[in-house]
Write a protein that holds these residues in place. Structure first.
Motif, mmCIF file in Angstrom:
data_model
loop_
_atom_site.group_PDB
_atom_site.id
_atom_site.type_symbol
_atom_site.label_atom_id
_atom_site.label_comp_id
_atom_site.label_asym_id
_atom_site.label_seq_id
_atom_site.Cartn_x
_atom_site.Cartn_y
_atom_site.Cartn_z
ATOM 1 N N THR A 25 0.726 -1.316 -0.252
ATOM 2 C CA THR A 25 -0.313 -0.419 0.505
ATOM 3 C C THR A 25 1.255 1.471 0.624
ATOM 4 O OG1 THR A 25 -0.311 -0.185 2.031
ATOM 5 C CG2 THR A 25 -1.885 -0.656 1.358
ATOM 6 N N TYR A 26 2.094 1.232 0.059
ATOM 7 C CA TYR A 26 3.129 2.081 0.007
ATOM 8 C C TYR A 26 3.571 2.192 -1.197
ATOM 9 C CZ TYR A 26 3.230 2.017 5.838
ATOM 10 O OH TYR A 26 2.839 2.724 6.229
ATOM 11 N N GLU A 27 3.756 3.026 -1.541
ATOM 12 C CA GLU A 27 4.122 4.104 -2.524
ATOM 13 C C GLU A 27 5.597 3.627 -3.044
ATOM 14 O OE1 GLU A 27 3.751 8.109 -6.025
ATOM 15 O OE2 GLU A 27 3.720 7.692 -3.145
ATOM 16 N N LYS A 28 6.322 2.973 -4.123
ATOM 17 C CA LYS A 28 7.069 3.023 -4.590
ATOM 18 C C LYS A 28 8.366 4.096 -4.208
ATOM 19 C CE LYS A 28 6.091 -2.035 -5.775
ATOM 20 N NZ LYS A 28 5.042 -1.719 -4.519
ATOM 21 N N ARG A 29 8.524 5.186 -3.396
ATOM 22 C CA ARG A 29 9.293 5.893 -3.436
ATOM 23 C C ARG A 29 11.015 5.922 -3.071
ATOM 24 N NH1 ARG A 29 8.819 10.320 -7.165
ATOM 25 N NH2 ARG A 29 6.756 10.854 -8.152
ATOM 26 N N GLY A 30 11.894 6.427 -3.148
ATOM 27 C CA GLY A 30 12.946 6.153 -2.233
ATOM 28 C C GLY A 30 12.822 7.060 -0.928
ATOM 29 N N ILE A 31 13.771 6.956 -0.598
ATOM 30 C CA ILE A 31 14.071 7.880 0.772
ATOM 31 C C ILE A 31 14.689 9.463 0.768
ATOM 32 C CG2 ILE A 31 15.335 8.214 2.896
ATOM 33 C CD1 ILE A 31 13.343 5.842 3.136
ATOM 34 N N ASP A 32 13.626 10.630 1.139
ATOM 35 C CA ASP A 32 14.167 11.204 0.712
ATOM 36 C C ASP A 32 15.143 12.436 2.310
ATOM 37 O OD1 ASP A 32 14.548 14.637 0.885
ATOM 38 O OD2 ASP A 32 12.422 14.816 -0.486
ATOM 39 N N TYR A 33 17.411 12.140 1.519
ATOM 40 C CA TYR A 33 17.976 12.378 2.867
ATOM 41 C C TYR A 33 17.648 13.611 3.517
ATOM 42 C CZ TYR A 33 19.992 8.327 1.985
ATOM 43 O OH TYR A 33 19.794 6.416 1.190
ATOM 44 N N LYS A 34 16.998 14.529 2.126
ATOM 45 C CA LYS A 34 17.149 15.940 3.316
ATOM 46 C C LYS A 34 15.976 15.997 4.294
ATOM 47 C CE LYS A 34 16.349 20.828 1.688
ATOM 48 N NZ LYS A 34 15.489 21.183 2.966
ATOM 49 N N LYS A 35 14.605 15.362 3.814
ATOM 50 C CA LYS A 35 14.265 14.865 4.834
ATOM 51 C C LYS A 35 14.313 14.165 5.866
ATOM 52 C CE LYS A 35 9.658 14.777 1.898
ATOM 53 N NZ LYS A 35 8.221 14.500 1.452
ATOM 54 N N LEU A 36 14.812 13.063 5.541
ATOM 55 C CA LEU A 36 16.205 11.992 6.762
ATOM 56 C C LEU A 36 16.813 12.537 7.119
ATOM 57 C CD1 LEU A 36 15.902 9.638 8.444
ATOM 58 C CD2 LEU A 36 17.849 8.292 6.616
ATOM 59 N N LYS A 37 17.303 13.167 7.163
ATOM 60 C CA LYS A 37 18.406 14.893 7.849
ATOM 61 C C LYS A 37 17.425 15.369 8.722
ATOM 62 C CE LYS A 37 22.825 16.998 6.692
ATOM 63 N NZ LYS A 37 23.645 18.048 6.251
ATOM 64 N N ASP A 38 17.077 16.052 8.690
ATOM 65 C CA ASP A 38 15.751 16.781 9.745
ATOM 66 C C ASP A 38 15.100 16.430 10.151
ATOM 67 O OD1 ASP A 38 16.860 18.802 7.786
ATOM 68 O OD2 ASP A 38 15.107 19.549 6.987
ATOM 69 N N CYS A 39 14.687 14.995 9.969
ATOM 70 C CA CYS A 39 13.910 14.375 10.980
ATOM 71 C C CYS A 39 14.874 13.872 12.290
ATOM 72 C CB CYS A 39 13.653 13.191 10.373
ATOM 73 S SG CYS A 39 12.052 13.626 9.645
ATOM 74 N N ILE A 40 16.613 12.875 11.668
ATOM 75 C CA ILE A 40 17.506 12.372 12.587
ATOM 76 C C ILE A 40 17.778 13.698 13.462
ATOM 77 C CG2 ILE A 40 19.385 11.850 13.267
ATOM 78 C CD1 ILE A 40 19.486 10.409 9.698
ATOM 79 N N CYS A 41 18.483 14.779 12.889
ATOM 80 C CA CYS A 41 18.306 16.056 13.804
ATOM 81 C C CYS A 41 17.527 15.810 14.494
ATOM 82 C CB CYS A 41 18.738 17.125 12.996
ATOM 83 S SG CYS A 41 20.875 16.826 11.663
ATOM 84 N N LYS A 42 15.864 16.356 14.591
ATOM 85 C CA LYS A 42 15.354 16.929 15.752
ATOM 86 C C LYS A 42 14.885 15.352 16.631
ATOM 87 C CE LYS A 42 10.352 17.988 16.065
ATOM 88 N NZ LYS A 42 8.934 17.681 14.901
ATOM 89 N N GLU A 43 15.151 14.118 15.830
ATOM 90 C CA GLU A 43 14.354 13.169 17.047
ATOM 91 C C GLU A 43 15.879 13.048 18.315
ATOM 92 O OE1 GLU A 43 13.706 9.145 17.991
ATOM 93 O OE2 GLU A 43 12.373 10.824 16.926
ATOM 94 N N PHE A 44 17.066 13.532 17.896
ATOM 95 C CA PHE A 44 18.896 12.725 18.299
ATOM 96 C C PHE A 44 18.993 14.912 19.057
ATOM 97 C CE2 PHE A 44 18.688 8.700 15.754
ATOM 98 C CZ PHE A 44 18.119 8.443 16.690
#
Length: 201
Positions: A25-44
């Motif tokens: 059911t998830y769209e077959k897209r890759g990881i947006d490393y810009k979004k992920l980088k922002d999320c990592i900084c916020k999470e940790f």
């Protein structure tokens, strides 16, 4: 707090493909490393996250791969500002167990060594290490950094794809499958299947 993020691109790709296969059911897209980088900084709670991406490419690389790697290198706010280290593929001979026919495939060469070498060369500049990889072969250098130098390790990856040999040293995991909708690549770009696929060992 400063962090060093080490990304095994092939690991993220393969684990992401496996996740998508199990969750159609998830769209077959890759990881947006810009979004992920922002999320990592916020999470940790990381103020500055220096990031390195490791992968192998064929020679010559495809236009889609070149475009993708250029985007990874692009400075914020347009891109994630990640240093990209690419290695050649090597030829590996395989023999069929059933018929005995021998054939060749292309496999990664140097990625694991590159990640370990970069970590050991740079880790003392940082407060935490963030690792996007699942291979238990990284245990020795991670143990050295965490136990002998009292650095924190955070693992960013997909559930059921991270070796327990690594998890035992991690202070926390950020599971991409739990945040997929937040970090999937929704840019108008090449599909995940053609953007950065390589053969891995």
């Amino acid at each position: 707090m400063r962090g060093l993020w080490l990304i095994d691109g092939s690991y993220v790709y393969k684990a992401g493909k496996s996740f998508q296969a199990d969750n159609p059911t998830y769209e077959k897209r890759g990881i947006d490393y810009k979004k992920l980088k922002d999320c990592i900084c916020k999470e940790f709670e990381i103020d500055n996250l220096d990031s390195w991406y490791f992968n192998s490419t064929p020679d010559p690389a495809t236009d889609a791969q070149n475009a993708y790697h250029r985007w990874l290198k692009t400075t914020e706010p347009k891109g994630p500002n990640i240093r990209v280290k690419l290695y050649d593929l090597k030829e590996k001979k395989i023999r069929c167990r059933n018929c005995g026919t021998e054939f060749s495939i292309k496999v990664q060469k140097g990625v694991d060594v590159g990640i370990a070498t970069t970590a050991l060369r740079l880790f003392q500049r940082y407060d935490v290490i963030v690792l996007s990889a699942g291979d238990g072969d990284f245990e020795d250098f991670i143990r050295y950094i965490v136990e002998d130098h009292d650095k924190k390790l955070y693992i960013v990856g997909f559930d059921n794809s991270i070796s327990p040999d690594l998890q035992q040293f991690s202070s926390a995991n950020y599971l991409l499958n739990e945040h997929y909708n937040e970090i999937c690549d929704t840019r108008d770009s090449k599909p995940f299947d053609s953007a950065d696929e390589v053969v891995g060992d």
